[in-house]
Design an enzyme around this catalytic site. Structure first.
Site, PDB file in Angstrom:
ATOM      1  N   ARG A 162       4.167  61.894 -34.955  1.00 50.80           N
ATOM      2  CA  ARG A 162       3.077  62.322 -35.829  1.00 50.80           C
ATOM      3  C   ARG A 162       2.317  61.079 -36.269  1.00 50.80           C
ATOM      4  O   ARG A 162       2.937  60.104 -36.719  1.00 50.80           O
ATOM      5  CB  ARG A 162       3.637  63.046 -37.057  1.00 50.80           C
ATOM      6  CG  ARG A 162       2.570  63.644 -37.947  1.00 50.80           C
ATOM      7  CD  ARG A 162       3.134  64.149 -39.267  1.00 50.80           C
ATOM      8  NE  ARG A 162       3.088  63.123 -40.289  1.00 50.80           N
ATOM      9  CZ  ARG A 162       3.046  63.358 -41.607  1.00 50.80           C
ATOM     10  NH1 ARG A 162       3.061  64.609 -42.059  1.00 50.80           N
ATOM     11  NH2 ARG A 162       3.010  62.382 -42.472  1.00 50.80           N
ATOM     12  N   TYR A 189      -3.783  60.838 -46.729  1.00 43.58           N
ATOM     13  CA  TYR A 189      -2.478  61.492 -46.735  1.00 43.58           C
ATOM     14  C   TYR A 189      -1.572  60.851 -45.670  1.00 43.58           C
ATOM     15  O   TYR A 189      -1.997  60.591 -44.542  1.00 43.58           O
ATOM     16  CB  TYR A 189      -2.601  63.003 -46.465  1.00 43.58           C
ATOM     17  CG  TYR A 189      -1.258  63.535 -46.069  1.00 43.58           C
ATOM     18  CD1 TYR A 189      -0.263  63.719 -47.030  1.00 43.58           C
ATOM     19  CD2 TYR A 189      -0.928  63.714 -44.729  1.00 43.58           C
ATOM     20  CE1 TYR A 189       1.007  64.096 -46.673  1.00 43.58           C
ATOM     21  CE2 TYR A 189       0.347  64.100 -44.356  1.00 43.58           C
ATOM     22  CZ  TYR A 189       1.312  64.283 -45.325  1.00 43.58           C
ATOM     23  OH  TYR A 189       2.578  64.621 -44.960  1.00 43.58           O
ATOM     24  N   ASP A 192      -1.172  65.694 -39.160  1.00 44.09           N
ATOM     25  CA  ASP A 192      -1.150  66.590 -40.321  1.00 44.09           C
ATOM     26  C   ASP A 192      -2.470  66.452 -41.083  1.00 44.09           C
ATOM     27  O   ASP A 192      -2.782  65.372 -41.596  1.00 44.09           O
ATOM     28  CB  ASP A 192       0.031  66.205 -41.220  1.00 44.09           C
ATOM     29  CG  ASP A 192       0.337  67.252 -42.287  1.00 44.09           C
ATOM     30  OD1 ASP A 192      -0.519  68.135 -42.519  1.00 44.09           O
ATOM     31  OD2 ASP A 192       1.426  67.175 -42.896  1.00 44.09           O
ATOM     32  N   HIS A 239      -3.078  68.262 -43.704  1.00 41.85           N
ATOM     33  CA  HIS A 239      -2.621  68.460 -45.080  1.00 41.85           C
ATOM     34  C   HIS A 239      -3.625  69.259 -45.912  1.00 41.85           C
ATOM     35  O   HIS A 239      -3.980  68.871 -47.025  1.00 41.85           O
ATOM     36  CB  HIS A 239      -2.298  67.110 -45.750  1.00 41.85           C
ATOM     37  CG  HIS A 239      -1.056  67.154 -46.596  1.00 41.85           C
ATOM     38  ND1 HIS A 239      -1.091  67.181 -47.962  1.00 41.85           N
ATOM     39  CD2 HIS A 239       0.249  67.204 -46.263  1.00 41.85           C
ATOM     40  CE1 HIS A 239       0.152  67.232 -48.433  1.00 41.85           C
ATOM     41  NE2 HIS A 239       0.980  67.250 -47.421  1.00 41.85           N
ATOM     42  N   GLU A 282      -1.587  70.128 -37.906  1.00 42.11           N
ATOM     43  CA  GLU A 282      -0.828  70.858 -38.923  1.00 42.11           C
ATOM     44  C   GLU A 282      -1.701  71.130 -40.140  1.00 42.11           C
ATOM     45  O   GLU A 282      -2.506  70.279 -40.529  1.00 42.11           O
ATOM     46  CB  GLU A 282       0.363  69.981 -39.303  1.00 42.11           C
ATOM     47  CG  GLU A 282       1.206  70.537 -40.416  1.00 42.11           C
ATOM     48  CD  GLU A 282       2.271  69.543 -40.847  1.00 42.11           C
ATOM     49  OE1 GLU A 282       2.630  68.636 -40.069  1.00 42.11           O
ATOM     50  OE2 GLU A 282       2.738  69.677 -41.989  1.00 42.11           O
ATOM     51  N   GLU A 298       4.337  74.898 -44.232  1.00 39.17           N
ATOM     52  CA  GLU A 298       5.366  74.198 -45.020  1.00 39.17           C
ATOM     53  C   GLU A 298       5.311  74.605 -46.493  1.00 39.17           C
ATOM     54  O   GLU A 298       6.298  74.447 -47.201  1.00 39.17           O
ATOM     55  CB  GLU A 298       5.272  72.682 -44.858  1.00 39.17           C
ATOM     56  CG  GLU A 298       4.056  72.062 -45.510  1.00 39.17           C
ATOM     57  CD  GLU A 298       3.961  70.563 -45.246  1.00 39.17           C
ATOM     58  OE1 GLU A 298       4.362  70.113 -44.167  1.00 39.17           O
ATOM     59  OE2 GLU A 298       3.480  69.850 -46.136  1.00 39.17           O
ATOM     60  N   ARG A 338       5.977  76.370 -39.757  1.00 38.43           N
ATOM     61  CA  ARG A 338       6.470  75.181 -40.459  1.00 38.43           C
ATOM     62  C   ARG A 338       7.437  75.505 -41.600  1.00 38.43           C
ATOM     63  O   ARG A 338       8.108  74.633 -42.130  1.00 38.43           O
ATOM     64  CB  ARG A 338       5.267  74.425 -41.051  1.00 38.43           C
ATOM     65  CG  ARG A 338       4.363  73.830 -40.031  1.00 38.43           C
ATOM     66  CD  ARG A 338       4.905  72.535 -39.486  1.00 38.43           C
ATOM     67  NE  ARG A 338       4.942  71.478 -40.473  1.00 38.43           N
ATOM     68  CZ  ARG A 338       5.832  70.489 -40.471  1.00 38.43           C
ATOM     69  NH1 ARG A 338       6.764  70.440 -39.550  1.00 38.43           N
ATOM     70  NH2 ARG A 338       5.793  69.551 -41.388  1.00 38.43           N
ATOM     71  N   GLU A 380      10.665  68.455 -37.247  1.00 39.03           N
ATOM     72  CA  GLU A 380      10.222  67.209 -37.888  1.00 39.03           C
ATOM     73  C   GLU A 380      11.456  66.415 -38.329  1.00 39.03           C
ATOM     74  O   GLU A 380      12.398  66.980 -38.881  1.00 39.03           O
ATOM     75  CB  GLU A 380       9.357  67.535 -39.118  1.00 39.03           C
ATOM     76  CG  GLU A 380       8.828  66.306 -39.834  1.00 39.03           C
ATOM     77  CD  GLU A 380       7.920  66.667 -41.016  1.00 39.03           C
ATOM     78  OE1 GLU A 380       8.024  67.807 -41.527  1.00 39.03           O
ATOM     79  OE2 GLU A 380       7.094  65.821 -41.413  1.00 39.03           O
ATOM     80  N   TRP A 403      -4.394  68.442 -52.433  1.00 38.73           N
ATOM     81  CA  TRP A 403      -3.697  67.222 -52.041  1.00 38.73           C
ATOM     82  C   TRP A 403      -3.057  67.367 -50.685  1.00 38.73           C
ATOM     83  O   TRP A 403      -2.720  68.262 -50.148  1.00 38.73           O
ATOM     84  CB  TRP A 403      -2.609  66.820 -53.047  1.00 38.73           C
ATOM     85  CG  TRP A 403      -1.874  65.618 -52.517  1.00 38.73           C
ATOM     86  CD1 TRP A 403      -2.343  64.345 -52.400  1.00 38.73           C
ATOM     87  CD2 TRP A 403      -0.554  65.587 -51.965  1.00 38.73           C
ATOM     88  NE1 TRP A 403      -1.419  63.522 -51.825  1.00 38.73           N
ATOM     89  CE2 TRP A 403      -0.297  64.269 -51.538  1.00 38.73           C
ATOM     90  CE3 TRP A 403       0.446  66.563 -51.777  1.00 38.73           C
ATOM     91  CZ2 TRP A 403       0.893  63.861 -50.935  1.00 38.73           C
ATOM     92  CZ3 TRP A 403       1.638  66.179 -51.199  1.00 38.73           C
ATOM     93  CH2 TRP A 403       1.870  64.843 -50.786  1.00 38.73           C
TER      94      TRP A 403
HETATM   95  O1  EZ4 Z   1       3.538  66.347 -48.065  1.00 38.27           O
HETATM   96  O2  EZ4 Z   1       6.990  67.257 -48.044  1.00 38.27           O
HETATM   97  O3  EZ4 Z   1       4.386  67.501 -42.928  1.00 38.27           O
HETATM   98  N1  EZ4 Z   1       4.822  67.022 -43.905  1.00 38.27           N
HETATM   99  C1  EZ4 Z   1       4.266  67.013 -45.109  1.00 38.27           C
HETATM  100  C2  EZ4 Z   1       5.081  66.430 -46.217  1.00 38.27           C
HETATM  101  C3  EZ4 Z   1       4.703  66.967 -47.594  1.00 38.27           C
HETATM  102  C4  EZ4 Z   1       5.816  66.686 -48.546  1.00 38.27           C
HETATM  103  C5  EZ4 Z   1       5.540  67.220 -49.945  1.00 38.27           C
HETATM  104  O4  EZ4 Z   1       6.669  67.157 -50.715  1.00 38.27           O
HETATM  105  O5  EZ4 Z   1       3.152  67.485 -45.265  1.00 38.27           O
HETATM  106  O6  EZ4 Z   1       5.005  65.029 -46.166  1.00 38.27           O
HETATM  107 CO    CO Z   2       2.725  68.713 -43.613  1.00 38.13          CO
END
Ligand code: EZ4
Ligand code: CO
Length: 402
Positions: free
Chosen positions: A147, A159, A210, A212, A236, A262, A283, A339, A402
């Site tokens: 990743r 991020y 990711d 995010h 992701e 996730e 996820r 992961e 975030w």
């Molecule tokens: O930001 O688990 O793909 N992984 C992620 C993680 C999340 C954290 C938050 O607690 O997006 O790094």
């Molecule tokens: Co993630």
């Protein structure tokens, strides 16, 4: 068989973990992971004050009934805190059942479907050169999938990028730190990063990224389309996915595979995503998505739509979740990838683990149950530390994801 007692162990060997330990009248105990990053004590309180008193006296063999007791039986059901508690209870009960039968957990989930579990590593850098160098290090360590996150010129925060060359950990002591974000700088920069990585390392290594939750659907569609020539394994969380329909737009514009979930915690976060085949990977981890009992159903449902698992495995999930995920991944047919962010060495002073990484894959041994144990004396040496995840604002100050 009866549950005689249960307790919550909170410890912080380098970072916080919440562990549920369920005792039985046969001397066998089970462990479940109840860690919810930055919200640890909410889950611990829910378990201690509300769930444990109702668990005592139940027959731990009746996992399905107990799952429904804490899901269907609870009027204010779903949500991250309560599903994290349900997950920990469920994991501990499967641990007890497998230990009682003296067999590794995967045997109860269908047996072996594969010999080894493909995992992906994390790699990041403050700039493109550092990122390229760090991807190379992961390839040298044997990883087949990496990743990639990269610092963005003009942005102080991105991020997934470690500060001061430490390993990446997003939770920080005190109040949530505030980060700054600019999607257009990000969108202009990221495709070039992957172009460069493919130039340097060729097409064999699997690359993941990711987002995010930081794009709108149309921005995510643009990103997925521009990344298409570099054949990513997945992008992701391209959008904040409360609105499942938003994935349609991304899908219509690109063949870049998509992984989501996730932050999900039940199958109801996934129904449209599955039935319209809007994603490729799940996820949602065992520790947040209702444990083994619920993820078995979610994974089975996904399998009918050619969707595979790609469980969350950040360091904020404890070794118990990772081991349970390795059993699960060993057993099911529609496993995709796992992961793997190795925990700091100090974590092994508290948790005795039964898995290893070798040449791009992970292996779980045949010890009974989930196979991870906790040393409570060691855990007591690492008391809980308040740590919170960041919040994020656009560069003009607007609150953002975030
Ligand atoms: O930001 O688990 O793909 N992984 C992620 C993680 C999340 C954290 C938050 O607690 O997006 O790094
Ligand atoms: Co993630």
């Amino acid at each position: 068989m009866k549950i005689t007692d249960a307790k919550v162990i909170i410890c912080s060997p380098g970072r916080n973990f919440v562990t549920l330990k369920i005792y039985t009248d046969q001397g066998i105990y089970g462990l479940g992971d109840a860690t919810l990053n930055g919200m640890e004590k909410s889950v611990a309180t829910y378990l201690t004050d509300y769930c444990i008193p109702a668990l005592i006296g139940k027959d731990p063999r009746n996992i399905e009934d107990i799952w429904h007791y804490f899901y269907r039986g609870v009027y204010w059901r779903r949500g991250a805190v309560s599903m994290c508690a349900v997950s920990a209870i469920d994991m501990a009960l499967w641990d007890i059942k497998a230990k009682t039968l003296n067999t590794p957990l995967y045997n109860l989930l269908g047996g072996r479907s594969r010999d080894k579990i493909l995992v992906y590593a994390h790699s990041n850098g403050a700039n493109i050169d550092e990122t390229i160098e760090n991807v190379g290090k992961k390839i040298d360590e044997g990883y087949k999938a990496v990743r990639v996150q990269c610092g963005i010129p003009g942005l102080s925060d991105a991020y997934g990028v470690a500060k001061e060359k430490k390993s990446y950990e997003p939770a920080h002591k005190g109040l949530p730190p505030e980060e700054k974000w600019d999607t257009s700088l990000y969108l202009n920069f990221i495709p070039g990063v992957f172009e460069k990585i493919r130039e340097v390392y060729g097409s064999d290594v699997h690359l993941l990224h990711d987002v995010h939750h930081r794009c709108t659907p149309v921005e995510a569609a643009r990103l997925a389309k521009e990344l298409e020539p570099f054949h990513l394994f997945w992008i992701e969380d391209p959008v904040a996915c409360e609105l499942q329909e938003s994935l349609r737009l991304i899908r219509q514009h690109s063949t870049t595979p998509i992984a989501i979930g996730e932050v999900f915690n039940t199958v109801y976060d996934y129904t449209l995503l599955f039935t319209e085949q809007l994603i490729d990977y799940i996820r949602m981890p065992l520790s947040h998505g209702g444990g083994i009992t619920h993820l078995q159903k979610v994974a089975a449902f996904a399998s009918f739509y050619h969707i595979a698992t790609g469980f969350h495995g950040a360091t904020d999930l404890s070794p118990i979740t990772l081991a349970a995920a390795l059993h699960f991944n060993t057993a099911i047919n529609n496993f995709g990838i796992q992961e793997y962010m190795p925990h700091q060495k100090i974590v092994n002073e508290v948790f005795k683990i039964n898995y290893k990484f070798e040449n791009g894959f992970m292996y779980i041994d045949d010890s009974p149950g989930i196979g991870v144990d906790i040393d409570e004396t060691a855990a007591a040496r690492f008391p809980y530390v308040t740590a919170r995840l960041p919040v994020n604002r656009k560069s003009d100050g607007t609150m953002f994801n975030w």
